[in-house]
Motif scaffolding. Structure first.
Motif, PDB file in Angstrom:
ATOM      1  N   ILE A  34       0.854  -1.201   0.000  1.00 32.89           N
ATOM      2  CA  ILE A  34       0.000   0.000   0.000  1.00 32.89           C
ATOM      3  C   ILE A  34       0.883   1.242   0.000  1.00 32.89           C
ATOM      4  N   THR A  35       0.545   2.194  -0.876  1.00 28.17           N
ATOM      5  CA  THR A  35       1.439   3.357  -1.023  1.00 28.17           C
ATOM      6  C   THR A  35       0.761   4.697  -0.686  1.00 28.17           C
ATOM      7  N   ASN A  36      -0.515   4.676  -0.339  1.00 24.44           N
ATOM      8  CA  ASN A  36      -1.196   5.953  -0.094  1.00 24.44           C
ATOM      9  C   ASN A  36      -1.371   6.270   1.397  1.00 24.44           C
ATOM     10  N   VAL A  37      -0.439   5.762   2.236  1.00 21.30           N
ATOM     11  CA  VAL A  37      -0.503   6.044   3.675  1.00 21.30           C
ATOM     12  C   VAL A  37       0.864   6.494   4.167  1.00 21.30           C
ATOM     13  N   THR A  38       0.888   7.556   4.974  1.00 19.09           N
ATOM     14  CA  THR A  38       2.105   7.878   5.726  1.00 19.09           C
ATOM     15  C   THR A  38       1.750   7.880   7.212  1.00 19.09           C
ATOM     16  N   PHE A  39       2.760   7.710   8.044  1.00 21.57           N
ATOM     17  CA  PHE A  39       2.522   7.583   9.484  1.00 21.57           C
ATOM     18  C   PHE A  39       3.254   8.676  10.249  1.00 21.57           C
ATOM     19  N   HIS A  40       2.675   9.016  11.400  1.00 21.10           N
ATOM     20  CA  HIS A  40       3.272  10.080  12.221  1.00 21.10           C
ATOM     21  C   HIS A  40       2.904   9.796  13.673  1.00 21.10           C
ATOM     22  N   GLN A  41       3.860   9.958  14.584  1.00 24.42           N
ATOM     23  CA  GLN A  41       3.518   9.802  15.998  1.00 24.42           C
ATOM     24  C   GLN A  41       2.862  11.086  16.478  1.00 24.42           C
ATOM     25  N   ALA A  42       1.698  10.980  17.114  1.00 24.04           N
ATOM     26  CA  ALA A  42       1.015  12.182  17.611  1.00 24.04           C
ATOM     27  C   ALA A  42      -0.008  11.802  18.669  1.00 24.04           C
ATOM     28  N   ASP A  43      -0.259  12.773  19.547  1.00 19.27           N
ATOM     29  CA  ASP A  43      -1.276  12.639  20.584  1.00 19.27           C
ATOM     30  C   ASP A  43      -2.508  13.425  20.115  1.00 19.27           C
ATOM     31  N   VAL A  44      -3.679  12.804  20.130  1.00 18.94           N
ATOM     32  CA  VAL A  44      -4.864  13.502  19.590  1.00 18.94           C
ATOM     33  C   VAL A  44      -5.221  14.758  20.378  1.00 18.94           C
ATOM     34  N   TYR A  45      -4.735  14.866  21.608  1.00 17.55           N
ATOM     35  CA  TYR A  45      -5.012  16.087  22.373  1.00 17.55           C
ATOM     36  C   TYR A  45      -4.120  17.248  21.925  1.00 17.55           C
ATOM     37  N   ASP A  46      -3.049  16.924  21.210  1.00 10.86           N
ATOM     38  CA  ASP A  46      -2.045  17.945  20.905  1.00 10.86           C
ATOM     39  C   ASP A  46      -1.466  17.656  19.518  1.00 10.86           C
ATOM     40  N   LEU A  47      -2.292  17.873  18.502  1.00  8.27           N
ATOM     41  CA  LEU A  47      -1.919  17.430  17.152  1.00  8.27           C
ATOM     42  C   LEU A  47      -0.988  18.438  16.460  1.00  8.27           C
ATOM     43  N   PRO A  48       0.087  17.922  15.873  1.00  5.63           N
ATOM     44  CA  PRO A  48       1.101  18.819  15.309  1.00  5.63           C
ATOM     45  C   PRO A  48       0.788  19.224  13.857  1.00  5.63           C
ATOM     46  N   PHE A  49      -0.459  19.605  13.600  1.00  3.52           N
ATOM     47  CA  PHE A  49      -0.837  19.983  12.234  1.00  3.52           C
ATOM     48  C   PHE A  49      -1.469  21.366  12.235  1.00  3.52           C
ATOM     49  N   LYS A  50      -1.335  22.038  11.103  1.00  2.17           N
ATOM     50  CA  LYS A  50      -1.923  23.381  10.973  1.00  2.17           C
ATOM     51  C   LYS A  50      -3.447  23.262  10.952  1.00  2.17           C
ATOM     52  N   PRO A  51      -4.145  24.327  11.396  1.00  3.57           N
ATOM     53  CA  PRO A  51      -5.614  24.291  11.326  1.00  3.57           C
ATOM     54  C   PRO A  51      -6.088  24.003   9.899  1.00  3.57           C
ATOM     55  N   GLU A  52      -7.179  23.287   9.806  1.00  7.76           N
ATOM     56  CA  GLU A  52      -7.871  23.023   8.531  1.00  7.76           C
ATOM     57  C   GLU A  52      -6.990  22.298   7.510  1.00  7.76           C
ATOM     58  N   THR A  53      -6.144  21.373   7.993  1.00  7.37           N
ATOM     59  CA  THR A  53      -5.243  20.621   7.102  1.00  7.37           C
ATOM     60  C   THR A  53      -5.964  19.486   6.374  1.00  7.37           C
ATOM     61  N   PHE A  54      -6.976  18.892   7.013  1.00  2.00           N
ATOM     62  CA  PHE A  54      -7.539  17.642   6.473  1.00  2.00           C
ATOM     63  C   PHE A  54      -8.966  17.815   5.931  1.00  2.00           C
ATOM     64  N   ASP A  55      -9.262  17.027   4.889  1.00  2.00           N
ATOM     65  CA  ASP A  55     -10.618  17.027   4.318  1.00  2.00           C
ATOM     66  C   ASP A  55     -11.541  16.111   5.120  1.00  2.00           C
ATOM     67  N   HIS A  56     -10.959  15.049   5.690  1.00  2.00           N
ATOM     68  CA  HIS A  56     -11.766  14.074   6.431  1.00  2.00           C
ATOM     69  C   HIS A  56     -10.939  13.505   7.590  1.00  2.00           C
ATOM     70  N   ILE A  57     -11.666  13.079   8.618  1.00  2.00           N
ATOM     71  CA  ILE A  57     -11.010  12.417   9.759  1.00  2.00           C
ATOM     72  C   ILE A  57     -11.742  11.100  10.024  1.00  2.00           C
ATOM     73  N   PHE A  58     -10.968  10.063  10.320  1.00  3.14           N
ATOM     74  CA  PHE A  58     -11.548   8.743  10.632  1.00  3.14           C
ATOM     75  C   PHE A  58     -10.971   8.275  11.968  1.00  3.14           C
ATOM     76  N   ILE A  59     -11.852   7.807  12.850  1.00  2.00           N
ATOM     77  CA  ILE A  59     -11.418   7.306  14.167  1.00  2.00           C
ATOM     78  C   ILE A  59     -12.136   5.981  14.441  1.00  2.00           C
ATOM     79  N   CYS A  60     -11.408   5.008  14.929  1.00  2.00           N
ATOM     80  CA  CYS A  60     -12.056   3.739  15.284  1.00  2.00           C
ATOM     81  C   CYS A  60     -11.475   3.240  16.612  1.00  2.00           C
ATOM     82  N   PHE A  61     -12.334   2.993  17.555  1.00  2.00           N
ATOM     83  CA  PHE A  61     -11.957   2.416  18.852  1.00  2.00           C
ATOM     84  C   PHE A  61     -10.888   3.241  19.576  1.00  2.00           C
ATOM     85  N   LEU A  62     -11.024   4.555  19.537  1.00  5.80           N
ATOM     86  CA  LEU A  62     -10.113   5.440  20.276  1.00  5.80           C
ATOM     87  C   LEU A  62     -10.813   6.107  21.453  1.00  5.80           C
TER      88      LEU A  62
END
Ligand SMILES: C[S@@+](CC[C@H](N)C(=O)[O-])C[C@H]1O[C@@H](n2cnc3c(N)ncnc32)[C@H](O)[C@@H]1O
Length: 275
Positions: A93-121
């Motif tokens: 699979i080539t369309n995934v990258t990974f990053h270590q992050a805490d959901v309370y303190d996400l290291p991304f700029k505001p409005e970076t993503f078109d969609h968010i998916f969460i399962c069993f968190l």
């Protein structure tokens, strides 16, 4: 290696990070793929954040179902992320990258993503509302969020057994002691609305096993009963159960997967939008 272990121990996760738990998560994701991922497809070129990818069990399904989308999958655990990366590589699979992050303190700029998916968190978090508000900040306006959670209070079965219910309740209590909520499925609607998402819909997705679909008993054993069995030591050490009661509860859970037994459990899938 020691760095990985230290970081994995820095947050409570009731099911632990053993190989057995990793295999359980992969089996769970593949067995429930149709039930839980139905309706979740992302358009080509859309940027999707998968929050708490764990060992990559849902990541494989997401990426295969939406091959044109670009996934960024994060987790707080370095050890789980390493496993997720290996698995995605193995599958080509080539369309995934990974990053270590805490959901309370996400290291991304505001409005970076078109969609968010969460399962069993959310079931593992002390403040799921704060996490949702944090996630909303990095979602673009009109972007969607999809959340899937279980609810251990939804389990009922035949033959019924007070001991089986009591050991399931041990898991609920242990999760509560760790700051989580194993009954969170029923709360997804209000949590998403409280976090400020709009157009919120929640669909219950039920698993039902009986002799008319004997293969479904395999899922009950390897997903649900295995999850309860995984906290045996903790439950006994914490004085929530004694050995005898625990063994009777487990026996009775397995008994529900025999010829005349039945087992029912409901997952909840919620979708909302940012205005
Ligand atoms: C039950 S696993 C689910 C993994 C995956 N979503 C799945 O369905 O197989 C829960 C995951 O949440 C991660 N987690 C717990 N707290 C977190 C946090 N604050 N930020 C990011 N990930 C977290 C854990 O490390 C674990 O991998």
């Amino acid at each position: 290696m020691s760095d990985t272990i230290m970081k994995d121990n820095s947050h409570p996760y009731v099911h632990g990070h053993s190989d057995r738990e990793s295999e359980r998560l992969h089996f769970q994701a593949s067995k429930l793929a149709e039930l839980l991922h139905d309706g979740t497809r992302y358009p080509p070129k859309s940027r999707v954040l998968e929050a708490a990818c764990g060992v990559g069990a849902q990541t494989l399904i997401l990426a295969q179902n939406s091959p044109g989308a670009e996934f960024l999958s994060v987790d707080i655990s370095y050890g789980s992320l390493a496993q997720a990366k290996d698995r995605v590589l193995q599958e080509g699979i080539t369309n995934v990258t990974f990053h270590q992050a805490d959901v309370y303190d996400l290291p991304f700029k505001p409005e970076t993503f078109d969609h968010i998916f969460i399962c069993f968190l959310l079931e593992h978090l002390a403040d799921p509302l704060l996490a949702l508000i944090s996630l909303k900040g990095i979602l673009r306006p009109h972007g969607t969020i999809t959340i899937i959670e279980g609810d251990h209070g939804s389990a009922f079965f035949h033959p019924d057994s007070p001991e089986a219910h009591r050991i399931i309740d041990c898991l609920v209590q242990l999760q509560r002691q760790g700051g989580g909520n194993a009954l969170i499925g029923r709360e997804l609607g209000h949590l998403m609305t409280d976090a400020g998402f709009t157009d919120v819909t929640v669909s219950p997705r039920q698993v039902y096993a009986d002799q008319s679909r004997p293969e479904s008993f395999d899922g009950v054993k390897k997903i649900f009963i295995a999850m309860v069995e995984g906290v045996c030591r903790q439950a006994i050490e914490e004085g929530l159960a004694d050995k005898e009661m625990w063994e009777k509860g487990i026996r009775d859970l397995y008994r529900t997967t025999e010829q005349d037994g039945s087992f029912c459990y409901t997952f909840f899938k919620a979708v909302g939008r940012k205005e």
